[in-house]
Design an enzyme around this catalytic site. Structure first.
Site, PDB file in Angstrom:
ATOM      1  N   HIS A  17       0.995  -9.942  -4.629  1.00 23.56           N
ATOM      2  CA  HIS A  17       1.264  -8.512  -4.847  1.00 23.56           C
ATOM      3  C   HIS A  17       0.038  -7.829  -5.455  1.00 23.56           C
ATOM      4  CE1 HIS A  17       3.899  -5.051  -6.159  1.00 23.56           C
ATOM      5  NE2 HIS A  17       2.901  -4.930  -7.020  1.00 23.56           N
ATOM      6  N   GLU A  18      -0.512  -8.455  -6.494  1.00 22.65           N
ATOM      7  CA  GLU A  18      -1.679  -7.868  -7.163  1.00 22.65           C
ATOM      8  C   GLU A  18      -2.924  -7.925  -6.283  1.00 22.65           C
ATOM      9  OE1 GLU A  18      -1.452  -6.126  -9.824  1.00 22.65           O
ATOM     10  OE2 GLU A  18       0.665  -6.642 -10.017  1.00 22.65           O
ATOM     11  N   HIS A  54      -3.177  -4.874  -4.183  1.00 19.38           N
ATOM     12  CA  HIS A  54      -3.864  -3.768  -4.856  1.00 19.38           C
ATOM     13  C   HIS A  54      -5.379  -3.991  -4.856  1.00 19.38           C
ATOM     14  CE1 HIS A  54      -0.189  -1.993  -6.243  1.00 19.38           C
ATOM     15  NE2 HIS A  54       0.120  -2.982  -7.054  1.00 19.38           N
ATOM     16  N   ASP A  66       4.153   1.319  -9.370  1.00 21.82           N
ATOM     17  CA  ASP A  66       3.310   1.674  -8.235  1.00 21.82           C
ATOM     18  C   ASP A  66       3.785   2.956  -7.562  1.00 21.82           C
ATOM     19  OD1 ASP A  66       1.771  -0.618  -8.641  1.00 21.82           O
ATOM     20  OD2 ASP A  66       3.134  -1.843  -7.453  1.00 21.82           O
TER      21      ASP A  66
END
Length: 387
Positions: A76-77, A80, A172
């Protein structure tokens, strides 16, 4: 979540480095280890009951689930981080902690479009992982260890994706909301404040719903406490976003010419008491003591904290050099920097004071506390800084 921090950065980071992925440093907070242990035990007990497994095997399955969950958070990170890189934004690292993780970038997104894309990349990855896990669960035989882990990963990733797109900072979705407001208002700081207050409203509503479900006995005490921990984290993150937006708005007020303190230079070997007496008699305000060599060249800056720690009766016998820091160890700022450039330089090179130069000449000293007082004038400072 992703994060960029305009305030001076801490010298240390609350996390241990565990390696690099695609060149990005990965850190793990101690709180993440606590959560990993808790999930291992709770999920191990759950699969032991559901699948009638021996206790050691059940906890091993719980540990496997934790590893998969950590991998999901990391991916997930990375969503980004890699999207930020795609648009030329540097990534300092990814930190995994109690309630997920965050990506630290070296600057803000340059446009609302980039801000939105970077913000939504993480939930998009979680949704893809949730879809793949769901497909795996449907393909695997029922009531098996692999099937149970696939089901939990599907549920957790989809839940994370849906929760993260809620419109309030620091989620987010709150960053995507900020991007939309930024495009509409043409003011990133105002958009940040609005999105942060939306995050606080979201935190309050979440807490009320959790208490209501607990009273209806649809939520256990453990579940309530977990939700309230999430709410507290949201509230704190929204508050930090409000604070940072207000600080960023004040960047133009950081005038290096006005904030630079004049220096009083004394020869090496001068007693500290004598140096302080000369400073007290200097008519200029906020004078900083410095040390020079026999040729009059600046060699060190007196550390005001170290100087104050020397007992008054010892100061006539202690050389000023012993409470000074070599000029080579003090970061340098150019007098021509803008307010934002000054803050970014302080962020990149944390220190208590900085030598300010104009070309080859040293014009004075900047104290980081003076910048903090400009950025947060109403913030109480418990310690009076020495003159």
């Amino acid at each position: 979540m992703e994060q960029s921090t305009p305030q001076p950065r801490r010298a240390g980071r609350p996390g241990r480095p565990v390696g690099r992925v695609l060149g990005i440093p990965i850190f793990v907070n101690a709180s993440m280890l606590l959560l990993a242990l808790l999930v291992t035990v709770v999920y191990g007990n759950y699969v032991r009951t559901e699948l009638t497994l021996p206790e050691p095997v059940a906890y091993l399955v719980g540990l496997g689930f934790v590893v998969c969950l950590l991998g999901s958070v990391l991916l997930h990170e990375l969503g980004h981080a890699l999207t930020a890189r795609r648009f030329g934004i540097g990534v300092r690292g990814i930190t995994l902690e109690l309630l997920g993780g965050w990506t630290e970038m070296d600057r803000d997104a340059p446009t609302p479009r980039v801000d939105a894309l970077v913000s939504l990349a993480g939930p998009a990855v979680s949704l893809v992982l949730g879809g793949l896990s769901t497909a795996a669960y449907l393909a695997l035989p029922d009531r098996t260890m692999a099937g149970q882990i696939a089901f939990q990963l599907a549920a957790s990733n989809i839940l994370v994706a849906l929760f993260n797109v809620l419109p309030g900072l620091p989620l987010d979705g709150g960053r995507a909301l900020r991007a939309g407001l930024w495009a509409l208002l043409r003011d990133r700081n105002a958009a940040t404040e609005v999105a942060a207050w939306a995050g606080r409203v979201l935190a309050f509503v979440t807490a009320m719903v959790a208490l209501w479900l607990y009273r209806l006995e649809h939520l256990t005490l453990f579940g309530l406490l977990f939700v309230l921990l999430v709410v507290f984290t949201l509230w704190q993150g929204a508050g930090q976003s409000i604070r940072l937006a207000r600080m960023t708005r004040r960047f133009p007020l950081v005038d290096l010419r006005r904030l630079t303190r004049p220096m009083l230079t004394v020869p090496a070997g001068t007693p500290l008491g004598e140096a302080q007496r000369r400073r007290a008699e200097d008519p200029r305000p906020n004078v900083v003591l410095a040390v020079s060599d026999s040729a009059g060249n600046l060699t060190a800056l007196v550390d005001p904290v170290a100087a104050e720690r020397v007992p008054v009766d010892r100061r006539p016998w202690v050389a000023v050099d012993t409470v000074a820091r070599s000029r080579d160890a003090v970061p340098v700022l150019s007098l021509g920097l803008t307010g934002e450039q000054v803050v970014r330089a302080l962020q990149a090179h944390p220190a208590g004071q900085y030598v300010v130069t104009s070309g080859e000449d040293v014009v004075g000293v900047l104290r980081v506390g003076d910048v903090a007082e400009v950025l947060e004038p109403r913030r109480q400072r418990p310690v009076q800084r020495p003159r």
